[in-house]
Write a protein that holds these residues in place. Structure first.
Motif, PDB file in Angstrom:
ATOM      1  N   ASN A 120       0.814  -1.220   0.000  1.00 55.56           N
ATOM      2  CA  ASN A 120       0.000   0.000   0.000  1.00 55.56           C
ATOM      3  C   ASN A 120       0.846   1.268   0.000  1.00 55.56           C
ATOM      4  O   ASN A 120       0.302   2.374  -0.016  1.00 55.56           O
ATOM      5  N   THR A 136      -3.565  -3.981  -3.105  1.00 54.07           N
ATOM      6  CA  THR A 136      -2.396  -3.654  -2.293  1.00 54.07           C
ATOM      7  C   THR A 136      -2.544  -4.239  -0.888  1.00 54.07           C
ATOM      8  O   THR A 136      -3.656  -4.486  -0.410  1.00 54.07           O
ATOM      9  N   THR A 138      -0.878  -4.091   3.265  1.00 56.91           N
ATOM     10  CA  THR A 138      -0.071  -3.429   4.283  1.00 56.91           C
ATOM     11  C   THR A 138       0.910  -4.439   4.832  1.00 56.91           C
ATOM     12  O   THR A 138       0.505  -5.487   5.348  1.00 56.91           O
TER      13      THR A 138
END
Length: 310
Positions: A120, A136, A138
């Motif tokens: 991200n 995306t 994290t």
């Protein structure tokens, strides 16, 4: 951004492969999953919500540290970021894959991807979404093995990913038992690396095999390393205090282009692990990652190094 600040991998938050996280089940609402969509697509529950993605992706672009996992699960790559392209262990499947970046939108358009994957922290996400479904992650939001399963879900390869994780855990945990039986359950292991004229030690979730050594094998981490990596997952130190962080065994992540002068100092040479020939050297460019392909290679290396078998 310096690659050391990945994880990783390491990953930066793409760095040389992140926050120390344990293998805990994330809250249900935070765990992405997939649901069947049309015959040509599936709905993947990403961190940002549902995303329609190809049920059988054929042209994947990876802009972060997931190229090895995509390859491991048998999906074709057409583009990968420079960090992965620079990994010599990826040459067998990335040699003819185009190098791309999150800033070169035109090149990505030319590749006609049907799926784009990244962390991200990548740039131009909105523009990328106009090219192809873009998902995306994290880094560190889920543990490193759950991350492999998430990529599997995204690629419609959840069964393959789950089987890989189960087999990997069984092999790593057995290897851990065998290693502790050989070196002693209280023997400690440090992971040390030189990057950009700075020496680092790593906690249990920053690539370089740390997840395997500490999370799966349950090998002991020196108390000083545990204390100082608790916050960030890594810790920068001077060569003078390196002995305080050195375990009975050392995994030395080394680059031939780095400043390795500390290896010639008396301080380093007098570390017991060094004097006892209990330092196992790895290539930083290959070892920084924690994708499925790299994890298999790291596990092979540890088994061979500690046990003399593979």
């Amino acid at each position: 951004m310096k690659k050391i600040l990945l994880p990783a991998l390491l990953l930066i938050v793409l760095a040389l492969a992140a926050c120390g996280n344990k293998q805990e089940e994330p809250a249900k609402e935070d765990t992405p999953s997939k649901e069947q969509g049309t015959s040509d697509t599936i709905t993947y529950q990403s961190e940002e919500g549902p995303v329609e993605v190809p049920a059988n992706p054929q042209r994947v672009v990876v802009l972060s540290s997931f190229a090895g996992t995509v390859h491991e699960f048998g999906v074709n790559l057409v583009g990968a970021e420079s960090w992965s392209k620079d990994n010599p262990s990826f040459d067998s499947f990335l040699k003819d894959v185009e190098e791309v970046s999150d800033e070169n939108i035109e090149k990505i358009i030319e590749l006609e991807p049907d799926l784009i994957i990244g962390l991200n922290t990548i740039k131009n996400i909105d523009k990328l979404k106009e090219i192809a479904p873009t998902v995306t992650y994290t880094y560190g939001k889920v543990d490193y093995l759950t991350q492999q399963i998430e990529i599997g879900k995204l690629l419609n390869k959840e069964k393959e990913a789950t089987e890989w994780v189960d087999a990997f855990k069984a092999r790593a945990q057995q290897a851990g038992e065998d290693i502790k039986a050989k070196i002693g359950k209280d023997s400690t292991v440090s992971v040390i690396e030189e990057f950009d004229k700075q020496i680092y030690v790593f906690g249990d979730n920053w690539g370089r095999g740390t997840e395997i050594l500490y999370q799966e094998m349950k090998l002991a981490m020196p108390e000083k390393v545990k204390e100082m990596t608790k916050k960030d997952g890594y810790y920068a130190l001077s060569a003078e205090v390196l002995p305080e962080f050195a375990g009975d065994y050392i995994i030395l992540s080394k680059s031939d282009t780095g400043d390795n002068s500390f290896l010639e100092t008396e301080t380093y040479k007098n570390i017991p692990a060094v004097k006892n020939d209990q330092v196992y050297q790895v290539n930083t460019a290959e070892f920084s990652f924690n994708d499925a392909y790299t994890l298999d290679n790291q596990l092979d290396f540890f088994i061979k190094s500690f046990l003399g078998t593979k």
